[in-house]
Scaffold this motif. Sequence first.
Motif, mmCIF file in Angstrom:
data_model
loop_
_atom_site.group_PDB
_atom_site.id
_atom_site.type_symbol
_atom_site.label_atom_id
_atom_site.label_comp_id
_atom_site.label_asym_id
_atom_site.label_seq_id
_atom_site.Cartn_x
_atom_site.Cartn_y
_atom_site.Cartn_z
ATOM 1 N N GLU A 259 0.662 -1.414 0.070
ATOM 2 C CA GLU A 259 -0.034 -0.232 0.174
ATOM 3 C C GLU A 259 0.759 1.448 0.331
ATOM 4 O OE1 GLU A 259 -2.956 -0.414 -0.702
ATOM 5 O OE2 GLU A 259 -3.977 -1.879 0.530
ATOM 6 N N GLN A 260 1.025 1.776 -0.718
ATOM 7 C CA GLN A 260 2.262 2.703 -1.553
ATOM 8 C C GLN A 260 1.851 4.121 -1.125
ATOM 9 O OE1 GLN A 260 5.148 2.129 -2.440
ATOM 10 N NE2 GLN A 260 6.376 4.238 -3.435
ATOM 11 N N GLU A 261 0.418 4.694 -0.852
ATOM 12 C CA GLU A 261 0.198 5.632 -0.503
ATOM 13 C C GLU A 261 0.065 6.061 0.941
ATOM 14 O OE1 GLU A 261 -3.287 9.296 -1.199
ATOM 15 O OE2 GLU A 261 -3.105 7.550 -3.191
ATOM 16 N N ASP A 262 -0.722 4.272 1.604
ATOM 17 C CA ASP A 262 -0.815 4.638 3.150
ATOM 18 C C ASP A 262 0.994 5.140 3.783
ATOM 19 O OD1 ASP A 262 -3.966 4.813 3.450
ATOM 20 O OD2 ASP A 262 -3.500 2.343 2.479
ATOM 21 N N TRP A 263 1.528 4.110 3.075
ATOM 22 C CA TRP A 263 3.284 3.765 3.741
ATOM 23 C C TRP A 263 3.718 5.415 3.324
ATOM 24 C CZ3 TRP A 263 8.059 4.507 1.535
ATOM 25 C CH2 TRP A 263 8.739 3.855 1.701
ATOM 26 N N ALA A 264 3.490 5.951 2.323
ATOM 27 C CA ALA A 264 3.931 7.211 2.458
ATOM 28 C C ALA A 264 3.411 8.456 3.397
ATOM 29 C CB ALA A 264 3.887 8.113 0.815
ATOM 30 N N THR A 265 1.699 7.859 3.923
ATOM 31 C CA THR A 265 1.576 8.897 4.846
ATOM 32 C C THR A 265 1.953 8.523 6.116
ATOM 33 O OG1 THR A 265 -0.955 9.214 3.536
ATOM 34 C CG2 THR A 265 -1.384 9.166 5.418
ATOM 35 N N SER A 298 -2.673 12.977 -4.743
ATOM 36 C CA SER A 298 -3.870 14.059 -4.778
ATOM 37 C C SER A 298 -3.684 15.775 -4.561
ATOM 38 C CB SER A 298 -5.538 13.588 -4.082
ATOM 39 O OG SER A 298 -5.098 13.877 -2.890
ATOM 40 N N PRO A 299 -4.454 16.596 -4.698
ATOM 41 C CA PRO A 299 -4.072 17.418 -4.784
ATOM 42 C C PRO A 299 -3.828 17.480 -3.161
ATOM 43 C CG PRO A 299 -5.701 17.715 -6.157
ATOM 44 C CD PRO A 299 -4.889 16.243 -5.889
ATOM 45 N N LEU A 300 -4.939 17.012 -1.991
ATOM 46 C CA LEU A 300 -5.180 16.807 -0.972
ATOM 47 C C LEU A 300 -3.868 16.545 -0.084
ATOM 48 C CD1 LEU A 300 -6.901 17.591 1.561
ATOM 49 C CD2 LEU A 300 -7.933 15.180 1.273
ATOM 50 N N ARG A 304 -0.906 18.379 2.803
ATOM 51 C CA ARG A 304 -0.744 17.792 3.789
ATOM 52 C C ARG A 304 0.558 17.292 3.796
ATOM 53 N NH1 ARG A 304 -5.930 13.364 3.830
ATOM 54 N NH2 ARG A 304 -7.329 14.357 5.073
ATOM 55 N N LEU A 305 1.563 16.655 3.177
ATOM 56 C CA LEU A 305 2.214 16.387 3.217
ATOM 57 C C LEU A 305 3.510 17.995 3.318
ATOM 58 C CD1 LEU A 305 4.846 14.301 3.192
ATOM 59 C CD2 LEU A 305 4.760 14.750 0.718
ATOM 60 N N ALA A 306 3.133 18.700 2.281
ATOM 61 C CA ALA A 306 3.628 19.768 1.890
ATOM 62 C C ALA A 306 4.477 20.599 3.865
ATOM 63 C CB ALA A 306 2.671 20.683 1.390
ATOM 64 N N THR A 307 2.501 20.484 4.116
ATOM 65 C CA THR A 307 2.604 21.081 6.113
ATOM 66 C C THR A 307 3.206 20.226 6.693
ATOM 67 O OG1 THR A 307 0.108 21.353 5.114
ATOM 68 C CG2 THR A 307 0.441 21.678 7.761
ATOM 69 N N ALA A 308 3.089 18.968 6.941
ATOM 70 C CA ALA A 308 4.239 18.700 7.758
ATOM 71 C C ALA A 308 5.789 18.530 7.175
ATOM 72 C CB ALA A 308 4.251 16.885 7.603
ATOM 73 N N HIS A 309 6.213 19.092 6.219
ATOM 74 C CA HIS A 309 7.437 19.232 5.443
ATOM 75 C C HIS A 309 7.892 20.393 6.846
ATOM 76 C CE1 HIS A 309 10.743 19.859 2.262
ATOM 77 N NE2 HIS A 309 10.955 19.858 4.021
ATOM 78 N N GLY A 310 6.261 21.626 6.413
ATOM 79 C CA GLY A 310 6.478 22.778 6.827
ATOM 80 C C GLY A 310 7.147 23.198 8.284
ATOM 81 N N HIS A 311 6.258 22.614 8.816
ATOM 82 C CA HIS A 311 6.082 21.779 10.035
ATOM 83 C C HIS A 311 7.071 22.091 11.057
ATOM 84 C CE1 HIS A 311 3.842 20.992 13.579
ATOM 85 N NE2 HIS A 311 4.839 22.202 14.200
ATOM 86 N N VAL A 312 8.250 21.103 10.286
ATOM 87 C CA VAL A 312 9.348 20.564 10.763
ATOM 88 C C VAL A 312 10.093 21.277 10.558
ATOM 89 C CG1 VAL A 312 11.059 18.897 9.607
ATOM 90 C CG2 VAL A 312 9.612 17.982 10.184
ATOM 91 N N ASP A 328 3.502 28.319 2.525
ATOM 92 C CA ASP A 328 2.828 29.642 1.723
ATOM 93 C C ASP A 328 2.404 28.470 0.680
ATOM 94 O OD1 ASP A 328 2.665 31.824 3.397
ATOM 95 O OD2 ASP A 328 4.938 32.389 2.373
ATOM 96 N N LYS A 329 2.613 27.925 -0.660
ATOM 97 C CA LYS A 329 2.669 27.011 -0.802
ATOM 98 C C LYS A 329 1.338 26.024 -1.023
ATOM 99 C CE LYS A 329 6.886 27.545 -3.465
ATOM 100 N NZ LYS A 329 7.889 26.893 -4.666
ATOM 101 N N ALA A 330 1.687 25.885 0.385
ATOM 102 C CA ALA A 330 0.515 24.716 0.424
ATOM 103 C C ALA A 330 -0.522 25.605 0.895
ATOM 104 C CB ALA A 330 1.010 23.973 2.008
ATOM 105 N N ALA A 331 -0.673 26.747 1.480
ATOM 106 C CA ALA A 331 -2.038 27.407 1.321
ATOM 107 C C ALA A 331 -2.758 27.486 0.799
ATOM 108 C CB ALA A 331 -1.795 28.645 3.145
ATOM 109 N N ALA A 332 -1.322 28.509 -0.406
ATOM 110 C CA ALA A 332 -2.139 28.723 -1.580
ATOM 111 C C ALA A 332 -2.834 27.304 -2.406
ATOM 112 C CB ALA A 332 -1.167 29.300 -3.120
ATOM 113 N N THR A 333 -2.519 26.440 -2.573
ATOM 114 C CA THR A 333 -3.153 24.750 -2.828
ATOM 115 C C THR A 333 -4.755 24.656 -2.298
ATOM 116 O OG1 THR A 333 -0.737 24.108 -3.874
ATOM 117 C CG2 THR A 333 -2.863 22.485 -3.861
ATOM 118 N N ALA A 334 -4.270 24.926 -0.750
ATOM 119 C CA ALA A 334 -5.424 24.539 -0.014
ATOM 120 C C ALA A 334 -6.673 25.680 -0.292
ATOM 121 C CB ALA A 334 -4.888 24.603 1.671
#
Length: 363
Positions: A259-265, A298-300, A304-312, A328-334
């Motif tokens: 389960e690749q996407e779940d593994w990444a999440t 997906s964009p969602l 989520r991944l960009a938000t986590a990256h920015g947090h770190v 900023d980029k994550a917020a624009a997409t959201a």
Amino acid sequence: MAAVLEWSGVEARALRLASRLSVRDFAALLGLAVRTVTNWERLGAKTRPRPDTQAILDTALARLEPAGVLRFEAMLAQLGRASAAPAPEGPRLWEYETWTEDIERAVAAASRQDFVVASNLLERWRTRWPARELDDRGLYLFARTTTLAGDLQRDRGVLLGPWSASRSYADARSVFGQLGIPRRVAQLDLSLAVVAEMSGDLRGAASRYEELSRDGRLSGRDQLRARLWVGTALDKQGLHSAAMPLMASAIRGFEAADEQEDWATAHQKLALAHRGAGNLAEATRLISVAQAAGSGTSPLHHVRLATAHGHVLLSDRATAEEGLAVLDKAAATAATYGMSHQLHSIEGIRKGFELGGGAFQFR
């Protein structure tokens, strides 16, 4: 994915009809005699295929395309209550087919976060007939439609209230319970736990996730997701050390199941747990793993991944400026896709950063 705990003639017939095969062609597909399939359909619930044949039927079901799975579950609900005559005022056959197609189109639109198109496809059916005018097939489609509406409301951050994810999930759960489809009921229990977590009830969500991670009504994948989400709820309470082993266990399970996407999440969520514990080097490594594995999603998922990256990144003064740019980029997409819950999360991260004087403080 559809699953059958034990096959009888009823489920076998539903699978044949969902596969749109004649008795002869279905028997050839399974490698069985035509007489065997004929006997299943004649005896219905009174017959049980042999264990080796049960496995053959499992494989045939697993190979159905998503539209075939929808047909199988709808057909099974209809056959299971064959004595109930459909109300004459309800949908006609061609309307059922169009309804099923619109559900499939809504799923595709939702995967692109095209909420307007998906909502329009679903809402045209949700209010078309009163429940009393629907037979079991119609009720099944209504429950699927209502579940998907709940998914859209959840992704847009509409969690509580009369027209919300929690209300839609509860309504769909009630109908699936009436139809006797326990797997769908359990999936909605899982969705309701997600809404509880997103609404701030972290202890209640963690407890419910723990129960569902062992619930035999759910598929193995959904049980692994529940285990991962126990860790997520604990991590949000600051219990990072308790969360990490659960997340690592879910990662191993997703890897074994391909389960690749779940593994990444799961790597993304484990990265946040390490960030919370102050292990920034490991958090950065895990985010890199998630990014490398999550292309084409997906964009969602990207938000989520960009938000986590920015947090770190914000957790280290040396990379804080980069972290703000990523957010900023994550917020624009959201904002583009109407993901209000993700926007709220990003704003919360920014406020925490500002209150910390330009860096997060770890306990």
